[in-house]
Design a protein around this motif. Sequence first.
Motif, PDB file in Angstrom:
ATOM      1  N   UNK A 132     -52.618  -2.294 -36.284  1.00 11.99           N
ATOM      2  CA  UNK A 132     -53.062  -3.664 -36.142  1.00 11.99           C
ATOM      3  C   UNK A 132     -51.758  -4.686 -36.791  1.00 11.99           C
ATOM      4  N   UNK A 135     -49.282  -4.947 -34.091  1.00  8.11           N
ATOM      5  CA  UNK A 135     -49.742  -6.230 -32.928  1.00  8.11           C
ATOM      6  C   UNK A 135     -49.520  -7.375 -33.444  1.00  8.11           C
ATOM      7  N   UNK A 136     -49.716  -7.662 -34.732  1.00  9.68           N
ATOM      8  CA  UNK A 136     -49.509  -9.067 -35.218  1.00  9.68           C
ATOM      9  C   UNK A 136     -47.992  -9.181 -35.322  1.00  9.68           C
ATOM     10  N   UNK A 173     -52.621  -8.342 -25.569  1.00 12.24           N
ATOM     11  CA  UNK A 173     -54.206  -8.521 -25.493  1.00 12.24           C
ATOM     12  C   UNK A 173     -54.711  -7.249 -25.112  1.00 12.24           C
ATOM     13  N   UNK A 174     -53.959  -6.369 -24.131  1.00  9.49           N
ATOM     14  CA  UNK A 174     -54.391  -5.060 -23.741  1.00  9.49           C
ATOM     15  C   UNK A 174     -54.093  -4.096 -24.849  1.00  9.49           C
ATOM     16  N   UNK A 176     -54.270  -4.979 -28.008  1.00  8.76           N
ATOM     17  CA  UNK A 176     -55.335  -5.366 -28.765  1.00  8.76           C
ATOM     18  C   UNK A 176     -56.726  -4.253 -28.657  1.00  8.76           C
ATOM     19  N   UNK A 177     -56.757  -4.497 -27.218  1.00  9.82           N
ATOM     20  CA  UNK A 177     -58.010  -3.819 -26.785  1.00  9.82           C
ATOM     21  C   UNK A 177     -57.798  -2.153 -27.071  1.00  9.82           C
ATOM     22  N   UNK A 179     -56.146  -0.692 -29.495  1.00  7.19           N
ATOM     23  CA  UNK A 179     -55.980  -0.629 -31.079  1.00  7.19           C
ATOM     24  C   UNK A 179     -57.753  -0.489 -31.354  1.00  7.19           C
ATOM     25  N   UNK A 180     -58.319  -1.467 -30.786  1.00  3.14           N
ATOM     26  CA  UNK A 180     -59.848  -1.782 -31.220  1.00  3.14           C
ATOM     27  C   UNK A 180     -60.552  -0.296 -30.926  1.00  3.14           C
ATOM     28  N   UNK A 181     -60.084   0.143 -29.598  1.00  3.20           N
ATOM     29  CA  UNK A 181     -61.032   1.378 -29.346  1.00  3.20           C
ATOM     30  C   UNK A 181     -60.715   2.301 -30.241  1.00  3.20           C
ATOM     31  N   UNK A 183     -59.898   2.287 -33.268  1.00  2.99           N
ATOM     32  CA  UNK A 183     -60.217   2.005 -34.635  1.00  2.99           C
ATOM     33  C   UNK A 183     -61.949   2.381 -34.278  1.00  2.99           C
ATOM     34  N   UNK A 184     -62.630   2.179 -33.305  1.00  2.00           N
ATOM     35  CA  UNK A 184     -63.771   2.420 -32.865  1.00  2.00           C
ATOM     36  C   UNK A 184     -64.141   3.901 -33.042  1.00  2.00           C
ATOM     37  N   UNK A 189     -56.792   2.488 -39.096  1.00  2.00           N
ATOM     38  CA  UNK A 189     -55.768   1.904 -38.284  1.00  2.00           C
ATOM     39  C   UNK A 189     -54.419   2.182 -38.711  1.00  2.00           C
TER      40      UNK A 189
ATOM     41  N   UNK B  39     -59.850 -14.979 -21.761  1.00  2.00           N
ATOM     42  CA  UNK B  39     -59.547 -13.521 -21.715  1.00  2.00           C
ATOM     43  C   UNK B  39     -59.382 -12.894 -23.173  1.00  2.00           C
ATOM     44  N   UNK B  40     -58.665 -13.602 -23.897  1.00  2.00           N
ATOM     45  CA  UNK B  40     -58.499 -13.177 -25.480  1.00  2.00           C
ATOM     46  C   UNK B  40     -59.893 -13.335 -26.327  1.00  2.00           C
ATOM     47  N   UNK B  43     -61.927 -10.252 -26.098  1.00  2.00           N
ATOM     48  CA  UNK B  43     -61.513  -9.309 -27.039  1.00  2.00           C
ATOM     49  C   UNK B  43     -61.920  -9.441 -28.438  1.00  2.00           C
ATOM     50  N   UNK B  46     -65.451  -8.288 -28.505  1.00  2.00           N
ATOM     51  CA  UNK B  46     -65.610  -6.982 -28.639  1.00  2.00           C
ATOM     52  C   UNK B  46     -65.306  -6.415 -29.922  1.00  2.00           C
ATOM     53  N   UNK B  47     -64.283  -6.916 -30.673  1.00  2.00           N
ATOM     54  CA  UNK B  47     -64.012  -6.390 -32.098  1.00  2.00           C
ATOM     55  C   UNK B  47     -65.324  -6.687 -33.146  1.00  2.00           C
ATOM     56  N   UNK B  50     -68.126  -4.285 -32.532  1.00  2.00           N
ATOM     57  CA  UNK B  50     -67.954  -2.967 -33.065  1.00  2.00           C
ATOM     58  C   UNK B  50     -68.523  -2.987 -34.679  1.00  2.00           C
ATOM     59  N   UNK B  77     -60.002  -8.404 -39.035  1.00  2.00           N
ATOM     60  CA  UNK B  77     -58.752  -8.150 -38.127  1.00  2.00           C
ATOM     61  C   UNK B  77     -58.861  -9.566 -36.969  1.00  2.00           C
ATOM     62  N   UNK B  80     -57.349 -12.801 -37.873  1.00  2.00           N
ATOM     63  CA  UNK B  80     -56.033 -12.854 -37.681  1.00  2.00           C
ATOM     64  C   UNK B  80     -55.673 -12.982 -36.227  1.00  2.00           C
ATOM     65  N   UNK B  84     -53.550 -15.996 -34.054  1.00  2.00           N
ATOM     66  CA  UNK B  84     -52.508 -15.616 -33.111  1.00  2.00           C
ATOM     67  C   UNK B  84     -52.734 -16.431 -31.911  1.00  2.00           C
TER      68      UNK B  84
END
Lengths: 495, 118
Positions: A132, A135-136, A173-174, A176-177, A179-181, A183-184, A189, B39-40, B43, B46-47, B50, B77, B80, B84
Amino acid sequence: MIHLPVALVVIPLLGAAVCVLFRRSFIAWTVALAAAWSGFAISILIAVYIMKIGTLSYSIGGWPPPWGIAYHIDYLNSFVLLIVSGIAAVVMPYARTSVNYEIEEDSQAYFYCLLLICLAGLLGITVTGDAFNMYVFLELSSLSSYALIGMGKRRRALTAAYQYLVMGTIGATFLLIGIGLLYNLTGTLNIHDLAHQLAVNNIIGSHNRTLLTAFAFIIVGLSLKLALFPLHLWLPNAYTYAPSVATIFLASTATKVAVYMLLRFCFTILSGGFIFKLTLGKILLIPALAAILIASMVAIFQYDIKRMLAYSSVAQIGYMILGISLATPLGLSAGILHLFNHALMKGLLFMVMGAVNYRIGAVYLNDFRGLGRTMPWTMAAFVVGGMSLMGIPLTAGFISKWYLVQAALEKGWWPVAALILIGSLLAVIYIWRVVETAYFNPAQEMEAESSGEAPLSLLLPMWLLVLANIYFGIDSSIPVELAGRAATLLLGGAS
Amino acid sequence: MNWVGHYNYWVVIFLMMSGFYVVISRGNMIKKLLGLNIFSTSVFLLYISMGKIHGGTAPILTDNPNQVYSNPLPHVLILTAIVVGVATTAVGLALVVRIQERYGTIEEDEIRAKDDSL
């Protein structure tokens, strides 16, 4: 020694703040120069340490790795660190004259500030061991590069920056998705912990849907960022209209760091890059080959030479991805080696563009007429950079092309090896157009005061890169050694 | 498989696709940025989905060791990621303002026409 990894990120970030505080162009430049050089010195220290010991870990705030953010450096990172900080260290002395010419006096301090933030982001991506956090830092470097590109003189720079912003944000953003999956799936991370959890819980072997989806998102997102062929549309405009210094810096570092992220995700997290052996190698091979052929051909028809070099960058990224997609030790090290060599040659060629722009005011093909006589040192630098791009022996470009062809032949893929050579021939054509115009066409009968050799402050960094291109073409032991070790490390999990 | 129980994921997918569609189909630069934001934001949802645990409360340390609480990490997360997103929108809007100043329009086809006519 202990705090060196974090200093790499903290120094440019603090430097950026100082730049804005003082607002004076000269002070900002001095700060940026000091930050870039100290970053390079730290990278060298880290590389020396890594060559002796192997890996270096640093936990931010003293929190142990799976919980806190850890910086983790091995052969691959330290090699990429050397590329990024080395290019920054060479670009900064060049920047003063070029920025004075291209950017208005009051916004120069902001330009250096953005350059330092971008550097901090790129170095951050490279040192961090946390997905993560990566990503930042990626967004940190991207946001500053949108602004850097938007500072170009022509108004098309603004639309180029906007286009890059939209595509870059979709890519991030892709990621981020993805990385989220991940993590799930694993509840962690940290990159090494991710690899561990995936292996221990046998998620890799079971063709887990979530894992494949996550990697589909990650790879498409990163391909947008690294401008892999069909997703490269933001790159030519962005590189053409950005200020020269921003182009030099971004062209030789930003896409390289995105390639590094691809390596990290596909080889370290999925130990040994099994996904490449599965299907991904072949999936990526096609866009890589298409990039080499199509982007090189498009480059031949460009009249704006900066744009031509931008298309050639797309083609060169194709070479890197081609090497990686072979997923053999030789192919991987050729790809990693090409990261380094491409940074050297593209940095050099865009520096030549900056110098020509400084003297002539534009870089269209017509503007190069007679420059072989009026700017002999600059054009000689262009010739060396061009030879390196084509892959002529005794230049750095030759080494990585040589390894690439060998890697393709090792797999028995003759057509691929042939396509690599055809790509080089296409490079000969588009570089030759410029060389011919510069040396064999009569000079424009133009006002004498604007012609003449570029100032020394532009020539010195340029020739430093010329010497580097030649040196690493003759004695390539250092980068080959590092890239080879990085490749074995990445593939290590497979055996 | 429980289709209705996962309704927040369906919302995520719907928002994600509609945002993405707006980015691709609209020529107005502000509308594109709006699409990018939708779009963002999907997400972010989504987080946050979870991290949710059924019957879990806020993650506050209490004396009861059997307390079930939601996973706070995805929420942090996404804080953050929101920052962004705000920064991206700010940079994007600033660019659109400058484009409006230099071109006099923020429609992509009109800008392209102006660039080509030069």
